[in-house]
Design a protein around this motif. Structure first.
Motif, short mmCIF file in Angstrom:
data_model
loop_
_atom_site.label_atom_id
_atom_site.label_comp_id
_atom_site.label_asym_id
_atom_site.label_seq_id
_atom_site.Cartn_x
_atom_site.Cartn_y
_atom_site.Cartn_z
N GLU A 204 0.86 -1.18 0.00
CA GLU A 204 0.00 0.00 0.00
C GLU A 204 0.90 1.23 0.00
O GLU A 204 1.81 1.36 0.82
CB GLU A 204 -0.91 0.00 1.23
CG GLU A 204 -1.91 1.14 1.23
CD GLU A 204 -2.84 1.09 2.43
OE1 GLU A 204 -3.29 2.17 2.86
OE2 GLU A 204 -3.09 -0.03 2.94
N ARG A 205 0.65 2.14 -0.91
CA ARG A 205 1.56 3.25 -1.17
C ARG A 205 1.20 4.50 -0.37
O ARG A 205 0.06 4.71 0.04
CB ARG A 205 1.56 3.57 -2.66
CG ARG A 205 2.13 2.43 -3.51
CD ARG A 205 3.59 2.21 -3.17
NE ARG A 205 4.17 1.07 -3.88
CZ ARG A 205 5.47 0.81 -3.88
NH1 ARG A 205 6.31 1.59 -3.22
NH2 ARG A 205 5.94 -0.25 -4.53
N VAL A 225 -5.20 8.33 -8.46
CA VAL A 225 -5.29 7.64 -9.75
C VAL A 225 -5.39 6.13 -9.54
O VAL A 225 -6.16 5.44 -10.21
CB VAL A 225 -4.09 7.99 -10.64
CG1 VAL A 225 -4.06 7.12 -11.90
CG2 VAL A 225 -4.14 9.46 -11.04
N LEU A 226 -4.61 5.59 -8.61
CA LEU A 226 -4.64 4.15 -8.36
C LEU A 226 -6.02 3.69 -7.89
O LEU A 226 -6.49 2.62 -8.27
CB LEU A 226 -3.59 3.77 -7.32
CG LEU A 226 -2.14 3.75 -7.82
CD1 LEU A 226 -1.17 3.66 -6.65
CD2 LEU A 226 -1.90 2.60 -8.79
N GLU A 229 -8.83 5.37 -11.09
CA GLU A 229 -8.64 4.91 -12.46
C GLU A 229 -8.49 3.39 -12.54
O GLU A 229 -8.86 2.78 -13.55
CB GLU A 229 -7.40 5.57 -13.07
CG GLU A 229 -7.49 7.08 -13.19
CD GLU A 229 -8.50 7.52 -14.23
OE1 GLU A 229 -8.62 6.85 -15.28
OE2 GLU A 229 -9.19 8.52 -13.98
N PHE A 230 -7.97 2.78 -11.49
CA PHE A 230 -7.72 1.34 -11.52
C PHE A 230 -8.61 0.56 -10.54
O PHE A 230 -8.46 -0.64 -10.38
CB PHE A 230 -6.25 1.05 -11.26
CG PHE A 230 -5.36 1.57 -12.35
CD1 PHE A 230 -5.19 0.87 -13.54
CD2 PHE A 230 -4.69 2.78 -12.21
CE1 PHE A 230 -4.38 1.35 -14.56
CE2 PHE A 230 -3.88 3.28 -13.22
CZ PHE A 230 -3.72 2.57 -14.41
N GLY A 231 -9.50 1.28 -9.86
CA GLY A 231 -10.50 0.63 -9.03
C GLY A 231 -9.95 -0.08 -7.80
O GLY A 231 -10.57 -1.03 -7.30
N GLU A 234 -7.39 0.41 -1.88
CA GLU A 234 -6.28 1.20 -1.34
C GLU A 234 -5.23 1.35 -2.43
O GLU A 234 -5.05 0.43 -3.24
CB GLU A 234 -5.67 0.52 -0.11
CG GLU A 234 -6.65 0.29 1.03
CD GLU A 234 -7.13 1.59 1.66
OE1 GLU A 234 -6.45 2.62 1.49
OE2 GLU A 234 -8.19 1.55 2.32
N PRO A 235 -4.51 2.48 -2.47
CA PRO A 235 -3.50 2.66 -3.53
C PRO A 235 -2.37 1.65 -3.39
O PRO A 235 -1.61 1.68 -2.41
CB PRO A 235 -3.01 4.09 -3.31
CG PRO A 235 -3.34 4.41 -1.89
CD PRO A 235 -4.59 3.64 -1.57
N THR A 236 -2.26 0.76 -4.35
CA THR A 236 -1.37 -0.40 -4.24
C THR A 236 -0.55 -0.56 -5.50
O THR A 236 -1.07 -0.47 -6.61
CB THR A 236 -2.21 -1.68 -4.01
OG1 THR A 236 -2.98 -1.52 -2.82
CG2 THR A 236 -1.32 -2.90 -3.86
N LEU A 237 0.74 -0.81 -5.34
CA LEU A 237 1.61 -1.15 -6.47
C LEU A 237 2.78 -1.94 -5.93
O LEU A 237 3.51 -1.46 -5.08
CB LEU A 237 2.09 0.10 -7.22
CG LEU A 237 2.76 -0.17 -8.57
CD1 LEU A 237 2.43 0.92 -9.59
CD2 LEU A 237 4.26 -0.32 -8.43
#
Length: 261
Positions: A204-205, A225-226, A229-231, A234-237
């Motif tokens: 999680e970012r 955006v995460l 835009e990517f549904g 939690e913002p994850t990469l």
């Protein structure tokens, strides 16, 4: 087949990475020499365990202009060089050398938009902790090895006007030849070169990824955006890994085999 396209080590927590041809993965799940130094705030005590929260020292999350500092660490000589604008300082890890390095970072930050943050209670004077060898200043007690797919970053880059590359995400291992976001579905074990890892969890970012690694300016609302835009909930990469049966060496070009449960 997926392969390792890039490897990074972060000698000083919160500062720029060093691109490496190989990384030594320790038995304890940390990268040798990774986060082996940290610029701590004046009121931050020497940690008793192998973890150091971002809130206790300099970190991109709160000081985005740190991204502009070019860093080089010499393992053999145990010297650290910091270069940015008119500042070019190289020093060893003696008390005098550490003081020079801390003073140089403070002088640089005084010229930036982050300068006012230095005036908060308990921030100055900065101190440089660590022996330059032991990986001990990760955010998480287990340390972990971090990995993301290059295609995931490319997919994110295509959705925003600001340039987005691997450096924003501060992973140790970047994998090529995968579909975007494929690594988030990996489960069980993953073999990379001679090291077998167990997948732990997604990453999680935080706000650190919004800072441009060249300018130090927050120029992309990537967290939003995460999720929009990517549904993502939690913002994850990217994902976190731990070695399954001892450590070893990972090299650029190594095959990445997802073995599953």
């Amino acid at each position: 087949m997926p392969t390792v396209s890039a490897l990074y080590r972060y000698p000083v927590k919160g500062f720029t990475p060093e691109r490496r041809d190989r990384l030594v993965i320790q038995d304890d799940g940390r990268v040798q020499g990774d986060r082996a130094l940290v610029f701590r705030f004046a009121d931050a005590l020497e940690p008793e365990d192998a973890t150091f929260p971002k809130s206790r020292g300099l970190a991109l999350m709160t000081f985005p202009t740190l991204a502009r500092v070019d860093l080089a660490y010499d393992d053999e000589r145990q010297t650290l060089r910091l270069q940015v604008d008119d500042i070019d300082v190289e020093a060893d890890l003696s008390p005098a050398g550490r003081a020079r390095l801390a003073d140089a970072v403070t002088a640089y930050l005084r010229t930036t938009s982050d300068a006012k943050l230095l005036d908060a209670d308990g921030i100055l004077p900065l101190g440089l902790l660590g022996d330059g060898r032991t990986a001990r200043f990760q955010d998480r007690p287990r340390g972990y090895v971090s990995l993301h797919g290059a295609a995931s970053v490319d997919a994110l880059d295509a959705r925003v006007p600001a340039p987005v590359d691997d450096r924003r995400f501060r992973s140790n291992i970047v994998v090529g030849d995968t579909a975007a976001w494929a690594e988030l579905d990996w489960r069980g074990r993953v073999r990379i070169g001679e090291v077998e890892f167990e997948v732990q969890k997604p990453i999680e970012r935080c706000a650190a990824i919004t800072a441009n690694p060249d300018t130090g300016v927050r120029d992309a609302r990537l967290l939003r955006v995460l999720t929009t835009e990517f549904g993502q909930d939690e913002p994850t990469l990217g994902i976190l890994l731990l070695p399954a049966e001892g450590g070893g060496t990972v090299r650029v070009g190594d095959a990445v085999v997802v073995e599953g449960d």
